[in-house]
Design a protein around this motif. Sequence first.
Motif, short mmCIF file in Angstrom:
data_model
loop_
_atom_site.label_atom_id
_atom_site.label_comp_id
_atom_site.label_asym_id
_atom_site.label_seq_id
_atom_site.Cartn_x
_atom_site.Cartn_y
_atom_site.Cartn_z
N ASN A 131 -6.11 2.36 13.59
CA ASN A 131 -4.65 2.21 13.61
C ASN A 131 -4.17 1.21 12.56
O ASN A 131 -3.40 0.30 12.84
CB ASN A 131 -4.16 1.78 15.01
N ARG A 132 -4.68 1.41 11.37
CA ARG A 132 -4.29 0.51 10.28
C ARG A 132 -2.89 0.86 9.80
O ARG A 132 -2.47 2.04 9.80
CB ARG A 132 -5.28 0.64 9.13
N PRO A 133 -2.10 -0.11 9.39
CA PRO A 133 -0.75 0.18 8.90
C PRO A 133 -0.79 0.88 7.56
O PRO A 133 -1.77 0.81 6.82
CB PRO A 133 -0.12 -1.21 8.78
N VAL A 134 0.28 1.57 7.25
CA VAL A 134 0.42 2.23 5.96
C VAL A 134 1.16 1.30 5.02
O VAL A 134 2.23 0.78 5.36
CB VAL A 134 1.18 3.57 6.12
N VAL A 135 0.59 1.09 3.88
CA VAL A 135 1.16 0.18 2.88
C VAL A 135 1.80 1.01 1.78
O VAL A 135 1.15 1.88 1.18
CB VAL A 135 0.09 -0.74 2.29
N GLN A 136 3.08 0.77 1.54
CA GLN A 136 3.75 1.49 0.45
C GLN A 136 3.47 0.78 -0.86
O GLN A 136 3.79 -0.39 -1.04
CB GLN A 136 5.26 1.57 0.71
N ILE A 137 2.89 1.53 -1.75
CA ILE A 137 2.51 0.94 -3.04
C ILE A 137 3.61 1.16 -4.07
O ILE A 137 3.93 0.26 -4.85
CB ILE A 137 1.18 1.57 -3.51
N LEU A 138 4.19 2.36 -4.07
CA LEU A 138 5.16 2.67 -5.12
C LEU A 138 6.29 3.51 -4.53
O LEU A 138 6.05 4.45 -3.76
CB LEU A 138 4.47 3.45 -6.25
N ASP A 139 7.47 3.19 -4.90
CA ASP A 139 8.66 3.98 -4.59
C ASP A 139 9.53 3.94 -5.85
O ASP A 139 10.25 2.97 -6.08
CB ASP A 139 9.41 3.40 -3.39
N TYR A 140 9.40 5.02 -6.63
CA TYR A 140 9.86 4.91 -8.01
C TYR A 140 10.72 6.11 -8.39
O TYR A 140 10.32 7.27 -8.14
CB TYR A 140 8.64 4.84 -8.92
N ASP A 141 11.84 5.82 -8.99
CA ASP A 141 12.68 6.89 -9.52
C ASP A 141 12.25 7.17 -10.95
O ASP A 141 12.31 6.28 -11.81
CB ASP A 141 14.15 6.47 -9.50
N VAL A 142 11.85 8.43 -11.14
CA VAL A 142 11.33 8.79 -12.46
C VAL A 142 12.51 9.04 -13.39
O VAL A 142 13.41 9.83 -13.08
CB VAL A 142 10.45 10.06 -12.37
N PRO A 143 12.49 8.38 -14.54
CA PRO A 143 13.60 8.61 -15.49
C PRO A 143 13.51 10.01 -16.09
O PRO A 143 12.42 10.57 -16.23
CB PRO A 143 13.39 7.52 -16.53
#
Lengths: 187, 360
Positions: A120-132
């Motif tokens: 039950n390890r947490p999910v880590v968000q690495i990238l949330d990126y708007d692509v130009p």
Amino acid sequence: MRLHRSLAVFVLAGPLVFGCAPSVTVDAPDIEVTQPNLSFPAAPVGAPPNTTVTGQFMLSSNKLGAAGGPDAGAFKKIERLDLIRLAFAADTGIEDFSFLTHLTVTATNPDSLRIVACRNRPVVQILDYDVPPGTGAVLAIPMSPPVDLRSLWACPSLSVTVQATGDPPQFDWSLDVVFSLSVRISQ
Amino acid sequence: MLRIGSIALAAGDTLAPPPFPSPPPVVYTPTPAPQPPPVDSPPAPAPAPTPPPAGSPPTPAPAPPPVVYTPTPAPAPPSAGSPPAPPPVVYTPTPTPPPVESPPAPAPAPAPQPAPQPAVYSPTPAPQPAPPPVMYTPTVSAPTDRSAPLPGALPSAPPAAPGASPDTAVAQTASLAAAAPPARRLFGLTTDLGLPDGINLGLVVRPTSWIRAHGVVGTNTASVGFRGGLTAIPYWFWHFGPSITLEAGYCKLGDFNDALRTFFQVPSWMNGYVQQAGYTYYNAHFGLEFGRGNLTGYLHFGGSYMDVKVRTPHAVTIPPVTGAPQSSSDPAQVILRQDATVTVYTLSGKAGIIVYFGGL
């Protein structure tokens, strides 16, 4: 006089021997981990804009010095494990990333029945990126500030999920994902 | 009339100091040769000394005849009417006294008073200059490079005195050589084996007896290395002495081979990444020196600081995790875009030997 000089030698030598317990520190400022040929399924025909497709792969972090792995040895103290750059390179089926509008990368440790600490390890968000718009064949994204990944290195494996949003092609395609890590490990 | 003691002075007398007693003049009075007494008659008794006249100062006891070596010109022959003046007492040391010449046989004295017999009156014709002092001046035969001796070096043996036999000169030289300390050797050749130094060969310079410097070149089996350092040996106990050594060295980047993996063990997961390595290191060792003659051996042990550069020119493949759903079947690859730095504080040591071969 002889005795004094000899004592001086050993007084000086004592800390040299007994005060220098072996100590090793590894500092790797730029380790590049490449997962090639990450495949994405074709978008269904008539799919609306901003459709999201997902690709997933797993890494054996044991081979990257995971502290919880059996091969960690004496290097159990991860002082720094930062993601400093993330890059995508077009591979098969596509020429560039002009069809993308958004990229999301998350990572977690898959459940392990053997290691209690890896359940039950947490999910880590690495990238949330708007692509130009008009992005070419390579999309390099420097992480500022760097993303701390140490919580993910306690387990022997790592699951990474890449979600691509936009107007994906209606055939299978693939890309290469490159993680650039900065690591400092010591005993 | 004034009386002072036994002296009575009348008016008009002149007060004069009493005459200073002076040694009796040596009078050469021809005396007949003593005639042997007749055999039958008893020996004549020795005549009593003549009492001094009344009123004359007391005559001191006759002094022994002075031995005079007078390098003065020949004195004038004594006049017949006056007695010769007593010869001045001059002691002039001369290395070689002039030959003793017997004076002419004195005439027998008429008085039985035994006259002092001068031993020698030998006027030398001319004063001889004193011979120069004997000086032992070391002479250098030729201006060579070895003319300047080191402090504490054996001084040159003085030349044998003129007239000395060759055996004397040889014995003198041999005794000096036996008493002198062994010659100090300034340079040496050294080789050693240890960690993290590897195996090395180089030169040693020993400016003083308690410190030496060295510079060596060698290999850690992967690349060429260099090292320099100083060793201080505060004292020698017989043939042994404790030492402290400070060194700095460098091994160039080279392929990390099995030999290095044996001595520089790393976790198994790291093996693939350490493909090339080179390092700078600093040693602080204490040790034991043992020397005899021109040979010195040593064992050093202590700590080292190593600054290791690790390079991974070829990518390392990480096999995929089996049995997991994933979108790629290709293995991941890892490569070091920049050289990794490994800092190591560790125990270290080495053993070596030095052969001193010469000095200035």
